[in-house]
Design a protein around this motif. Structure first.
Motif, PDB file in Angstrom:
ATOM      1  N   LYS A  39       0.831  -1.204   0.000  1.00 21.37           N
ATOM      2  CA  LYS A  39       0.000   0.000   0.000  1.00 21.37           C
ATOM      3  C   LYS A  39       0.865   1.253   0.000  1.00 21.37           C
ATOM      4  CE  LYS A  39      -4.121  -1.906   2.187  1.00 21.37           C
ATOM      5  NZ  LYS A  39      -4.999  -1.889   3.375  1.00 21.37           N
ATOM      6  N   GLN A  40       1.941   1.236   0.783  1.00 15.72           N
ATOM      7  CA  GLN A  40       2.825   2.394   0.841  1.00 15.72           C
ATOM      8  C   GLN A  40       3.540   2.607  -0.484  1.00 15.72           C
ATOM      9  OE1 GLN A  40       3.212   4.705   3.244  1.00 15.72           O
ATOM     10  NE2 GLN A  40       1.504   3.721   4.255  1.00 15.72           N
ATOM     11  N   ILE A  41       3.960   1.527  -1.131  1.00 11.48           N
ATOM     12  CA  ILE A  41       4.626   1.642  -2.434  1.00 11.48           C
ATOM     13  C   ILE A  41       3.659   2.200  -3.471  1.00 11.48           C
ATOM     14  CG2 ILE A  41       5.608   0.300  -4.353  1.00 11.48           C
ATOM     15  CD1 ILE A  41       6.934  -1.485  -2.210  1.00 11.48           C
ATOM     16  N   GLN A  42       2.429   1.707  -3.482  1.00 12.62           N
ATOM     17  CA  GLN A  42       1.433   2.204  -4.426  1.00 12.62           C
ATOM     18  C   GLN A  42       1.145   3.677  -4.172  1.00 12.62           C
ATOM     19  OE1 GLN A  42       0.146   0.580  -7.116  1.00 12.62           O
ATOM     20  NE2 GLN A  42      -0.712   2.559  -7.637  1.00 12.62           N
ATOM     21  N   LYS A  45       4.027   5.604  -5.539  1.00 11.72           N
ATOM     22  CA  LYS A  45       3.949   5.592  -7.005  1.00 11.72           C
ATOM     23  C   LYS A  45       2.899   6.594  -7.495  1.00 11.72           C
ATOM     24  CE  LYS A  45       2.962   2.458 -10.832  1.00 11.72           C
ATOM     25  NZ  LYS A  45       2.543   1.099 -11.186  1.00 11.72           N
ATOM     26  N   ASP A  46       1.729   6.583  -6.860  1.00 11.34           N
ATOM     27  CA  ASP A  46       0.672   7.523  -7.238  1.00 11.34           C
ATOM     28  C   ASP A  46       1.120   8.971  -7.035  1.00 11.34           C
ATOM     29  OD1 ASP A  46      -0.914   5.353  -7.852  1.00 11.34           O
ATOM     30  OD2 ASP A  46      -2.075   5.446  -5.980  1.00 11.34           O
ATOM     31  N   ALA A  47       1.817   9.221  -5.937  1.00  9.22           N
ATOM     32  CA  ALA A  47       2.294  10.575  -5.659  1.00  9.22           C
ATOM     33  C   ALA A  47       3.321  11.010  -6.703  1.00  9.22           C
ATOM     34  CB  ALA A  47       2.895  10.651  -4.257  1.00  9.22           C
ATOM     35  N   LEU A  48       4.208  10.102  -7.082  1.00  8.59           N
ATOM     36  CA  LEU A  48       5.213  10.436  -8.096  1.00  8.59           C
ATOM     37  C   LEU A  48       4.576  10.679  -9.452  1.00  8.59           C
ATOM     38  CD1 LEU A  48       8.117   8.007  -7.162  1.00  8.59           C
ATOM     39  CD2 LEU A  48       8.083  10.495  -6.917  1.00  8.59           C
ATOM     40  N   LEU A 101       4.993   6.512 -19.786  1.00  6.12           N
ATOM     41  CA  LEU A 101       5.106   5.480 -18.760  1.00  6.12           C
ATOM     42  C   LEU A 101       3.754   4.839 -18.463  1.00  6.12           C
ATOM     43  CD1 LEU A 101       7.597   7.151 -16.261  1.00  6.12           C
ATOM     44  CD2 LEU A 101       7.998   5.109 -17.649  1.00  6.12           C
ATOM     45  N   GLU A 102       2.706   5.649 -18.420  1.00  8.59           N
ATOM     46  CA  GLU A 102       1.365   5.124 -18.139  1.00  8.59           C
ATOM     47  C   GLU A 102       0.871   4.228 -19.280  1.00  8.59           C
ATOM     48  OE1 GLU A 102      -1.314   8.320 -17.269  1.00  8.59           O
ATOM     49  OE2 GLU A 102      -0.133   8.998 -15.560  1.00  8.59           O
TER      50      GLU A 102
END
Length: 109
Positions: A39-42, A45-48, A101-102
């Motif tokens: 969850k923290q990685i996601q 990632k969303d913030a970046l 990237l998306e």
């Protein structure tokens, strides 16, 4: 008396926003930690990706180099709507790095 102390201690910790892990196996604890890390990685990632929403524009040549593809492939992807090109006028086209990237998707095995 011991049961009352434990009950009061649990209530105190719950009021502090903490949880006591009771009857949790090492495997379950590992799964909980793994889920929390994912969850923290996601979230990171969303913030970046949100931060990169207004990132630099790349020229056609830079986009091809970035994706390691031929210009004709980029053109085909653009015509099929897989990537979006931006421009002001003339033949100059630009691509947003974050959108490139998306557009990349994981392949099924």
């Amino acid at each position: 008396m011991k049961a009352t102390f434990v009950s009061e201690f649990k209530n105190h910790l719950q009021m502090e926003g903490k949880t006591i892990l009771t009857q949790t196996s090492p495997k379950e604890l590992s799964e909980l930690i793994t889920e929390g890390v994912k969850k923290q990685i996601q979230s990171l990632k969303d913030a970046l990706l949100a931060k990169d929403a207004n990132d630099e524009l790349m020229t056609r040549e830079q986009a091809c180099e970035f994706l390691q593809i031929d210009p004709s492939t980029l053109w085909a992807w653009q015509n099929r709507g897989k990537v979006t090109a931006y421009g002001i006028s003339g033949n100059r086209r630009y691509y947003k790095r974050s959108e490139l990237l998306e557009a990349l998707k994981p392949l099924k095995k």
